[in-house]
Design a protein around this motif. Structure first.
Motif, mmCIF file in Angstrom:
data_model
loop_
_atom_site.group_PDB
_atom_site.id
_atom_site.type_symbol
_atom_site.label_atom_id
_atom_site.label_comp_id
_atom_site.label_asym_id
_atom_site.label_seq_id
_atom_site.Cartn_x
_atom_site.Cartn_y
_atom_site.Cartn_z
ATOM 1 N N SER A 28 0.829 -1.199 0.000
ATOM 2 C CA SER A 28 0.000 0.000 0.000
ATOM 3 C C SER A 28 0.861 1.246 0.000
ATOM 4 O O SER A 28 0.604 2.208 -0.699
ATOM 5 C CB SER A 28 -0.914 -0.010 1.232
ATOM 6 O OG SER A 28 -1.776 -1.121 1.196
ATOM 7 N N ALA A 29 1.925 1.229 0.831
ATOM 8 C CA ALA A 29 2.805 2.393 0.917
ATOM 9 C C ALA A 29 3.509 2.630 -0.401
ATOM 10 O O ALA A 29 3.677 3.765 -0.855
ATOM 11 C CB ALA A 29 3.824 2.201 2.038
ATOM 12 N N ALA A 30 3.933 1.538 -1.064
ATOM 13 C CA ALA A 30 4.653 1.685 -2.322
ATOM 14 C C ALA A 30 3.785 2.309 -3.394
ATOM 15 O O ALA A 30 4.274 2.974 -4.299
ATOM 16 C CB ALA A 30 5.157 0.317 -2.782
ATOM 17 N N ALA A 31 2.477 2.122 -3.287
ATOM 18 C CA ALA A 31 1.567 2.661 -4.289
ATOM 19 C C ALA A 31 1.149 4.093 -4.009
ATOM 20 O O ALA A 31 0.477 4.706 -4.809
ATOM 21 C CB ALA A 31 0.321 1.783 -4.371
ATOM 22 N N ALA A 32 1.546 4.620 -2.856
ATOM 23 C CA ALA A 32 1.094 5.947 -2.473
ATOM 24 C C ALA A 32 1.671 7.003 -3.402
ATOM 25 O O ALA A 32 2.869 7.071 -3.604
ATOM 26 C CB ALA A 32 1.529 6.242 -1.031
ATOM 27 N N PRO A 33 0.832 7.880 -3.979
ATOM 28 C CA PRO A 33 1.305 8.875 -4.943
ATOM 29 C C PRO A 33 1.896 10.084 -4.242
ATOM 30 O O PRO A 33 1.295 11.147 -4.182
ATOM 31 C CB PRO A 33 0.021 9.227 -5.709
ATOM 32 C CG PRO A 33 -1.069 9.053 -4.699
ATOM 33 C CD PRO A 33 -0.634 7.908 -3.825
ATOM 34 N N THR A 185 1.656 7.757 6.895
ATOM 35 C CA THR A 185 2.385 7.890 5.633
ATOM 36 C C THR A 185 3.642 8.715 5.819
ATOM 37 O O THR A 185 4.718 8.367 5.322
ATOM 38 C CB THR A 185 1.488 8.531 4.558
ATOM 39 O OG1 THR A 185 0.300 7.759 4.406
ATOM 40 C CG2 THR A 185 2.209 8.614 3.229
ATOM 41 N N ASN A 186 3.529 9.817 6.550
ATOM 42 C CA ASN A 186 4.694 10.670 6.790
ATOM 43 C C ASN A 186 5.812 9.902 7.487
ATOM 44 O O ASN A 186 6.989 10.042 7.155
ATOM 45 C CB ASN A 186 4.300 11.876 7.650
ATOM 46 C CG ASN A 186 3.340 12.805 6.943
ATOM 47 O OD1 ASN A 186 3.114 12.688 5.742
ATOM 48 N ND2 ASN A 186 2.737 13.723 7.691
ATOM 49 N N THR A 187 5.445 9.084 8.471
ATOM 50 C CA THR A 187 6.439 8.337 9.229
ATOM 51 C C THR A 187 7.111 7.280 8.362
ATOM 52 O O THR A 187 8.332 7.102 8.404
ATOM 53 C CB THR A 187 5.786 7.678 10.460
ATOM 54 O OG1 THR A 187 5.170 8.689 11.262
ATOM 55 C CG2 THR A 187 6.806 6.935 11.301
ATOM 56 N N ARG A 188 6.335 6.586 7.553
ATOM 57 C CA ARG A 188 6.903 5.530 6.715
ATOM 58 C C ARG A 188 7.847 6.088 5.656
ATOM 59 O O ARG A 188 8.842 5.456 5.294
ATOM 60 C CB ARG A 188 5.780 4.731 6.043
ATOM 61 C CG ARG A 188 6.261 3.454 5.386
ATOM 62 C CD ARG A 188 5.114 2.658 4.773
ATOM 63 N NE ARG A 188 4.136 2.219 5.747
ATOM 64 C CZ ARG A 188 4.286 1.176 6.552
ATOM 65 N NH1 ARG A 188 5.404 0.477 6.522
ATOM 66 N NH2 ARG A 188 3.338 0.831 7.396
ATOM 67 N N TYR A 189 7.548 7.269 5.137
ATOM 68 C CA TYR A 189 8.322 7.833 4.036
ATOM 69 C C TYR A 189 9.440 8.779 4.471
ATOM 70 O O TYR A 189 10.203 9.241 3.630
ATOM 71 C CB TYR A 189 7.385 8.569 3.063
ATOM 72 C CG TYR A 189 6.789 7.662 2.028
ATOM 73 C CD1 TYR A 189 7.345 7.542 0.759
ATOM 74 C CD2 TYR A 189 5.672 6.887 2.321
ATOM 75 C CE1 TYR A 189 6.797 6.695 -0.183
ATOM 76 C CE2 TYR A 189 5.121 6.034 1.387
ATOM 77 C CZ TYR A 189 5.690 5.939 0.133
ATOM 78 O OH TYR A 189 5.143 5.089 -0.801
ATOM 79 N N ASN A 190 9.528 9.101 5.738
ATOM 80 C CA ASN A 190 10.549 10.033 6.226
ATOM 81 C C ASN A 190 11.289 9.421 7.398
ATOM 82 O O ASN A 190 10.695 9.224 8.461
ATOM 83 C CB ASN A 190 9.904 11.353 6.673
ATOM 84 C CG ASN A 190 9.334 12.152 5.528
ATOM 85 O OD1 ASN A 190 10.060 12.734 4.733
ATOM 86 N ND2 ASN A 190 8.006 12.168 5.426
ATOM 87 N N ASN A 191 12.585 9.162 7.226
ATOM 88 C CA ASN A 191 13.346 8.664 8.371
ATOM 89 C C ASN A 191 13.645 9.762 9.374
ATOM 90 O O ASN A 191 14.212 9.514 10.435
ATOM 91 C CB ASN A 191 14.615 7.926 7.925
ATOM 92 C CG ASN A 191 15.625 8.816 7.217
ATOM 93 O OD1 ASN A 191 15.595 10.037 7.319
ATOM 94 N ND2 ASN A 191 16.551 8.185 6.498
ATOM 95 N N PRO A 319 -9.308 4.365 5.499
ATOM 96 C CA PRO A 319 -8.664 4.939 4.314
ATOM 97 C C PRO A 319 -7.764 6.113 4.674
ATOM 98 O O PRO A 319 -8.032 6.847 5.626
ATOM 99 C CB PRO A 319 -9.854 5.397 3.468
ATOM 100 C CG PRO A 319 -10.932 5.690 4.470
ATOM 101 C CD PRO A 319 -10.744 4.694 5.574
ATOM 102 N N ASP A 320 -6.689 6.285 3.898
ATOM 103 C CA ASP A 320 -5.831 7.455 4.094
ATOM 104 C C ASP A 320 -5.766 8.267 2.803
ATOM 105 O O ASP A 320 -6.349 7.893 1.786
ATOM 106 C CB ASP A 320 -4.433 7.061 4.603
ATOM 107 C CG ASP A 320 -3.642 6.239 3.586
ATOM 108 O OD1 ASP A 320 -4.001 6.235 2.388
ATOM 109 O OD2 ASP A 320 -2.647 5.602 3.991
ATOM 110 N N THR A 321 -5.041 9.368 2.845
ATOM 111 C CA THR A 321 -5.033 10.290 1.707
ATOM 112 C C THR A 321 -4.222 9.775 0.523
ATOM 113 O O THR A 321 -4.275 10.355 -0.555
ATOM 114 C CB THR A 321 -4.483 11.669 2.131
ATOM 115 O OG1 THR A 321 -3.181 11.503 2.707
ATOM 116 C CG2 THR A 321 -5.392 12.339 3.139
ATOM 117 N N SER A 322 -3.455 8.689 0.696
ATOM 118 C CA SER A 322 -2.703 8.120 -0.422
ATOM 119 C C SER A 322 -3.589 7.301 -1.343
ATOM 120 O O SER A 322 -3.165 6.892 -2.417
ATOM 121 C CB SER A 322 -1.560 7.235 0.100
ATOM 122 O OG SER A 322 -2.070 5.997 0.582
ATOM 123 N N GLY A 323 -4.813 7.004 -0.887
ATOM 124 C CA GLY A 323 -5.706 6.160 -1.659
ATOM 125 C C GLY A 323 -5.809 4.755 -1.113
ATOM 126 O O GLY A 323 -6.609 3.953 -1.616
#
Length: 341
Positions: A28-33, A185-191, A319-323
């Motif tokens: 799911s995270a990988a598909a987030a735009p 999403t912010n946490t997963r994509y930002n170390n 649901p989250d804002t990434s879809g």
């Protein structure tokens, strides 16, 4: 409940919100735009300090580890001397939050200079960034190679003393890849970002209930339908434990209007339900308005004492804002102990 929701809940139960959930949420995270991510070829042009989300985190962004909300690099202590195990903050006193910055991560080299910010919110999921977060403090830091432990005083802790904590490393040479309204999403994509929602629940065997707050929220601009999962690594009934969820009048009416969807629960009062399934239970079809965050309470009690901790997780899915239609929007790990009077 949809087949996707059933599969997700089953995966959570099998892996206790761990390895079994990793693949689904990673996909799911990988598909987030959310843009192009981090270019490793540009690593020489930047620094890269990071905060661990889980013990095995080495700074990759995004990563597929779960849960995102139990960072081992954030610790609350009652004194300015770092304690061995994170504790609940003492209301009204000055507490100290210790955050570990690790340098370098995989995307840069050299000393990193910036400001470490620390925030709090009501424990739970769906906290919209930055709307639902209150800053505790900020410290300017020069992070050399290795581990830099940053201490942030936390004065005047408000009651009841139970919070989600969020650490954000802000540096011109170590920018965020993306920040939107979803903390997960912010946490997963930002170390540069780490999140900790761990709460100790100390019970007295045969004593009265101990109450903890929990909130669920909707970061979308349209209404959303959500599920709350309750998961125990081992049956709490082994210590005669009881968990009662008081949804309050607004959320209880939303649950009834949604058909009273639930598994492993039974209504016991005007706004309460009891968790009766030994290992997992759920409340589903909870409708939230755009930007809304509603709080309910958890009441814990136990009849027998035990010399060990009993982990109990409460997690919001929606649901989250990434879809992503079924995302882990946040939760809390409660470490339950029960002692004699």
């Amino acid at each position: 409940m949809s087949s996707v929701g059933r599969r997700l809940r089953r995966a959570v139960w099998v892996g206790f919100v761990g390895a079994a959930l990793t693949g689904l949420l990673a996909a799911s995270a990988a598909a987030a735009p959310i843009g192009q991510g981090t270019d490793r070829a540009a690593a020489a042009a930047r620094t890269d300090a990071y905060i661990k989300d889980v013990a095995d985190d080495v700074g990759d962004q995004p990563h597929s580890f779960n849960p995102l909300w139990a960072s081992p690099d954030i610790k609350v202590c009652p004194t300015a001397v770092e304690c061995a195990v994170s504790q609940n903050p003492i209301v009204g006193a000055t507490n100290y939050v210790f955050v570990k910055l690790r340098n370098p991560g995989p995307y840069g080299t050299g000393t990193s200079t910036g400001v470490l910010h620390l925030y709090r919110t009501t424990p739970g999921g769906g906290a919209v960034w930055p709307t639902h977060w209150t800053q505790i403090g900020a410290v300017s830091v020069v992070a050399a190679a290795g581990v830099t432990t940053v201490t942030i005083p936390w004065t005047g802790v408000p009651g009841p003393g139970h919070f989600c904590l969020l650490a954000r490393w802000v540096s011109d040479s170590d920018p965020m890849t993306f920040e939107g309204p979803d903390i997960s999403t912010n946490t997963r994509y930002n170390n540069n970002i780490a999140w900790r929602n761990v709460d100790s629940v100390q019970l007295t065997a045969g004593g009265g209930p101990v109450v903890r707050p929990f909130a669920i929220g909707n970061s979308l601009t349209v209404p959303s339908t959500n599920e709350v999962l309750f998961a125990a690594a081992e049956p709490l009934q082994e210590i005669g434990a009881r968990v009662v969820v008081d949804l309050g009048p607004v959320l209880f009416e939303r649950w009834r209007a949604g058909g009273g969807v639930g598994t492993g629960v039974r209504p016991i009062g005007r706004t309460q339900v009891e968790i009766v399934e030994p290992k997992w239970a759920s409340l589903g079809n909870l409708r939230l308005n755009p930007g809304e965050r509603l709080e309910f309470s958890l009441q814990f009690s136990a009849e027998r004492a035990s010399n060990r901790l009993w982990p109990f997780k409460v997690i919001q899915f929606g649901p989250d804002t990434s879809g992503t239609k079924v995302a882990d929007l946040g939760g809390v790990q409660y470490q339950i102990s029960s002692t004699l009077r």
